[in-house]
Scaffold this motif. Structure first.
Motif, short mmCIF file in Angstrom:
data_model
loop_
_atom_site.label_atom_id
_atom_site.label_comp_id
_atom_site.label_asym_id
_atom_site.label_seq_id
_atom_site.Cartn_x
_atom_site.Cartn_y
_atom_site.Cartn_z
N GLU A 293 0.80 -1.21 0.00
CA GLU A 293 0.00 0.00 0.00
C GLU A 293 0.85 1.28 0.00
OE1 GLU A 293 0.26 -2.30 2.21
OE2 GLU A 293 1.40 -1.26 3.74
N ASP A 294 2.15 1.14 0.13
CA ASP A 294 2.99 2.33 0.30
C ASP A 294 3.38 2.94 -1.05
OD1 ASP A 294 4.74 4.27 1.05
OD2 ASP A 294 5.86 3.03 2.47
N LYS A 295 2.49 3.84 -1.55
CA LYS A 295 2.79 4.48 -2.84
C LYS A 295 3.92 5.49 -2.72
CE LYS A 295 -0.79 3.55 -5.95
NZ LYS A 295 -0.14 2.25 -6.20
N GLY A 296 4.03 6.09 -1.52
CA GLY A 296 5.01 7.16 -1.32
C GLY A 296 6.44 6.69 -1.57
N ILE A 297 6.74 5.56 -0.99
CA ILE A 297 8.12 5.08 -1.13
C ILE A 297 8.42 4.70 -2.58
CG2 ILE A 297 7.68 2.65 -0.62
CD1 ILE A 297 10.23 2.64 1.01
N ARG A 298 7.37 4.18 -3.27
CA ARG A 298 7.56 3.82 -4.69
C ARG A 298 7.86 5.09 -5.51
NH1 ARG A 298 4.48 -0.23 -2.79
NH2 ARG A 298 5.07 -2.30 -3.55
N PHE A 299 7.11 6.14 -5.25
CA PHE A 299 7.36 7.39 -5.98
C PHE A 299 8.75 7.92 -5.65
CE2 PHE A 299 7.11 12.05 -6.31
CZ PHE A 299 6.83 12.15 -7.65
N TYR A 300 9.10 7.87 -4.37
CA TYR A 300 10.42 8.34 -3.94
C TYR A 300 11.52 7.60 -4.68
CZ TYR A 300 14.23 9.46 -0.65
OH TYR A 300 15.41 9.89 -0.09
N LEU A 301 11.39 6.26 -4.77
CA LEU A 301 12.43 5.47 -5.44
C LEU A 301 12.43 5.72 -6.95
CD1 LEU A 301 12.25 2.03 -3.59
CD2 LEU A 301 14.09 3.73 -3.51
N ALA A 302 11.24 5.79 -7.54
CA ALA A 302 11.16 6.01 -8.99
C ALA A 302 11.85 7.32 -9.36
CB ALA A 302 9.70 6.03 -9.45
N VAL A 303 11.62 8.36 -8.55
CA VAL A 303 12.26 9.65 -8.82
C VAL A 303 13.78 9.52 -8.66
CG1 VAL A 303 12.55 11.99 -7.93
CG2 VAL A 303 10.25 11.04 -8.23
#
Lengths: 309, 309, 309, 309, 309
Positions: free
Chosen positions: C110-120
């Motif tokens: 459920e942790d979209k934040g960390i995914r966005f952080y890593l993608a960036v």
């Protein structure tokens, strides 16, 4: 494979010449070109004795350089396959030894049964691979096959895959039973992986000769070159054109045919790798490493000489 | 790809010549230069019959050596791509087998469902890759696609990425459920990693031909050389200049065009790799390793022959 | 980089010739030697019309073979750098994909934040690398930079090092919080390590041209050879010496200059690698793999097209 | 090492010629052969003015081709050592960065002491390696040596081995104290291993020049060839034999001497690798990655500029 | 191996010539061809003084180019074995050092006994390997052998396998006793694996010379070429044919014999690797890394100089 000692005796090596099937073919082709050149020369002598074409000569010398550069490419790519095949079998020897040393160390000391089971499986993987790289696995080459093994392997299209699975299952079972630890299984992983990597690499070498266009291209070029060359040389060199054409065709046909021969190093020709012997060496090594009892070893040895040759 | 047996029959190989599209192009170009040389020769015969330029001849012979050295570089770099492409597909075969052997061994023995799920995913990764390396993944090549798979994959620009994620997710889920152990997941890691490494390497080969300058440079050089050569040879060699020019251009144009053809080994030309067949081999291997039930396998096989060819 | 389709159209490729800066330089040099040879020839015609030096001619032909063998070495070593650079960027594509697939699978669903952080972070690592291999990282090329990121990166001499540390810290933090398991971190290790290995290899290629002595040696040899050649050829070949000298210098100067151009493959010349495009491809892949929400992706995409080109 | 920008300025590069010690030696030898040829020519002019030996000329041209093929082998093997040496130092840069990033991430956040300890050790490993590959480690090149470090290192024959042990001991100690986790230590393993692998590879390059027989063989061949060549050329080419012999010997002696120079790339000649600079770069990188306090860094920097250059 | 300093003294190297057994053989063969050519020339002078065959000369020059291209292939493949052998021994040095550093760090600090046990085993592995790659392990070369070791090793066909097992057993035993941790054993795994990989690679190099057909092919070609060459050159070059034939045969026979010599780099010829010295270096390194007591080290050293040389 002819076993020979390099750097020993110049003429001693040459006298093995007739044993090499490829060399016999080369020699036959060279003889053909010798006869052919003689005919061209005699025809020329009788019908156009006055003509001088020294420049054509130089054109063929240049074409020969082009061709010989091509043949170097041919030789390199064929030799690379042969040498990579040898490296893969060398890696098989290393990995089976390592596998045996690891297993012998980590498995419970008193369990001789599992050691024998693994030694047989590792040896059979190699014996199966020898024929797998020729015309397909021959189950009669394997050692210590029980009835059920025979049936099981008989149903499989790819026997080494099945053997690999048996080996890994045994090790994982020991892990599930807590007889070996986590790090043992982690260290074992890459050793196991290499078994299928090696057989896959050998399959690749066996199934992929040089691209078809190149193979045909060289044959067309060499044939055309050889058939035109006497016309260029005979007018000027007269009798001398015969040894020169023969020496040239010896170089070109020889390199091409040797390239074709060593390209598939897993067959039974005289330049092929002694894969059968290597599989036996592996078997001896593995049984020695597992320090199996006299009687067990003897049993295996008997099997070895009965079956493998 | 034309499947042929090396070291078998010299003239048998030559007769396949007309099947190779590249060879047909080469032959057409060689014919053009034959006609062109004839014209130059006839013009020369009629207008400048007295001139002798033996030195130009030697200059062209030297230029030809330079050019042939360049073409060796061209051939080597093209062949390296072809062979690396073959190695990557070989590695795909090895890794999918290893993946299947590992998964089959560590997964709970009774769970046929997960084995079928993985066998389908691994096969589909390879089928998707075949077309991905041509014009983009064609979902109709994949086997056992459910409605939802179809929808999911349809939205993705890079289908193999999505499949890889599904495979890893399944394994990691088993780990989270404690159905497989820590060392199992650690050993599985590098096998999984190799899937995307392989497809990435193939994309690299497909997308990066030889640097543009080199490609143009060779074409300019060969064209100029071929157009000037008859002027240098015809005055001296007369009729003989025609076969010599043709043989020279056969060598140069042939090497250049064969280099261009094998540079992208994933297409459908006759020298390209049989990637479709390899994907089918992988599918058969994987289903066999997972020892899936008769009916499941048959089902898959039907799909296989319906869809893939 | 000029994108072109190999094996398509012989003359189609030739017409792009003028677009290549290196080719323009080569052509200019070839023209110079054309004019120079004409002058030498005319001088010779007027002042020493009787002299014949056919042997010098053969000496230059031999020197030319020596030089062309040297240039093959030059070409091979330059091409190896170019191809290794391409391989490193290919490895970057593979590893960022694998990194994203691994992270997406193991991180809490459920942790979209960390995914966005890593993608960036992963995308920025690649965008930073593009300019790092030219004149130094340009922070304006990076996406989704917050104020604090900007300040933090601005202080660092080596921005990719800093980004790598942020990525690893995030993963290790998840591990310390028990959100990912031990095997997850172990499998993640080599993927992470490869990021800095790749940028280091590219730095090595960029900073190490062929040894200085070789570079000078070739220039001295080619210059001397080109300036003496007309004196050797003009007496005998007369008018024909002009195209022959031009063709010879086209070969030698062309190979030398093309070698120099592709030796540093990370610039903006027409034979250089499309590193900017590759960084964008990576960004698209990574965002797709992480299955980020529409709005997040669109946001990123906008940034992408605003900033990167 | 002379730092130069490839693909920039043809004649700009040539003017650095005199800075290269090897080039000076080459030029001196070429001058010698110029004088020698002049003497041979003058002797010939006065004593055997009638003799014509055009065929010998062609024999020497052929021998020259043989020799130049040998020199390509010589150049390739020397260049491979140089390039492998460069790759090993590049790997050192990558691995020390990765080591620092890993350590900085996993070690307890507040412990600046251990970070400084590691940064000093990693830097000293590189500084020690620079001189170790010349005449043996010079302890004065190392930074932040305490009295006891000095004594400890002074007693060791192989200082980098000792430093490596200190680094690993620190990390393992953290693991025993439960300050870092199991996966941290597992991921750290290969990074650590690479330190000694790199120094070992560099030692191998330094200690193993080309096999002695080859080195002597080339020198004998080049000397004999150069001393006989004027006798073959002078009778026919007269004055022209002087530039031709000089150009030929420039090629052969130049390739041989450049090969010898770059074969050991760790010295202080102008083609050698800037290993001292690289060690400084590593030090700067490592201190930056560990984000050490201003004062600590400044302290280190002072040391850096005092000691290392 | 003759230790020499490259890039030092041109004529200094040449004077070692007579020390090289291969060079002596080459020189003898060259002398034979000198005498042979003299005889051919004298015969020609007396019996066919009128004949001129300048074209044959050019044919032999072209054949010589073909042959020299073949010899480059020969040299490259022989040199690759030599260099790979050197790399494997270099890897042995690296790995034994790493093994010692790892073991010294992770083992209980106060246990000197296990350190001595390992140091002896690692040293003996290398000493055993030296002779194993010649005529089979000589137990007298090993250090600190107890009675029981002697008996145990005496029964084994492959002693290094047995030593490897002992080393791994010791480490695994420590792990079972909880004296070293899981990550320690995992990091130790690849280091251990490399020991048998290295010895296997060396066995492969030793046992696999160039394919037999190639070895014979070259000998036949060189012999035929050398015997026909004087007939082609003597008519025209007269006295000059003697140095030319000698120089040509020096090149061809020299390259062939040097190739044969370095192909098996583990013997005692002057171009072979100093494997005995390297084994001693490893022993010194390993004992130093384990920081063994003065008396223990001295004891070992005594053994070292008594036994190994």
């Amino acid at each position: 494979m002819i076993i020979y000692k390099a750097n020993d005796n110049w003429f001693g090596d040459i006298k093995h010449l007739a044993k090499s099937w490829t060399m016999v073919r080369v020699m036959r082709t060279v003889l053909f070109f010798g006869v052919y050149t003689t005919i061209v020369w005699l025809l020329h002598l009788n019908f156009f004795p006055e003509k001088d074409q020294s420049v054509i000569n130089s054109a063929f010398s240049f074409l020969g350089v082009v061709l010989s550069i091509l043949l170097v490419f041919r030789t390199n790519s064929a030799y690379d396959r042969w040498w990579e095949g040898r490296k893969q079998w060398g890696a098989l020897i290393n990995n089976t030894r390592n596998l045996a040393v690891y297993a012998h160390t980590i498995l419970p000391k008193e369990d001789k049964g599992i050691r024998f089971y693994l030694a047989v499986r590792i040896s059979n993987f190699c014996h199966a691979m020898v024929e797998h790289l020729r015309q397909g696995t021959d189950l009669d080459q394997l050692i210590h096959l029980t009835e059920s093994d025979h049936k099981k392997y008989g149903k499989r299209a790819h026997v080494p895959n099945a053997i690999t699975h048996e080996i890994y299952e045994t090790i994982v079972h020991q892990h599930r039973e807590k007889l070996i630890t986590d790090p043992d299984l982690i260290n074992y992983g890459p050793l196991h992986k290499s078994l299928l990597d090696i057989i896959g690499a050998c399959e690749r070498i066996k199934k992929t000769p040089i691209p078809f266009s190149y193979a045909v291209f060289m044959k067309v070029f060499i044939s055309t070159y050889g058939l035109l060359l006497p016309f260029a040389l005979a007018p000027q060199m007269a009798f001398w054109s015969i040894p020169v054409v023969m020496l040239v065709m010896f170089a070109f046909v020889g390199i091409e045919l040797m390239g074709e021969e060593i390209e598939d190093p897993f067959g039974l020709d005289c330049n092929n790798l002694p894969t059968g012997d290597m599989a036996n060496t592996i078997q001896n090594n593995v049984f020695e490493i597992f320090e199996l009892d006299e009687e067990v070893v003897k049993n295996a040895e008997r099997k070895l000489y009965d079956k493998v040759f």
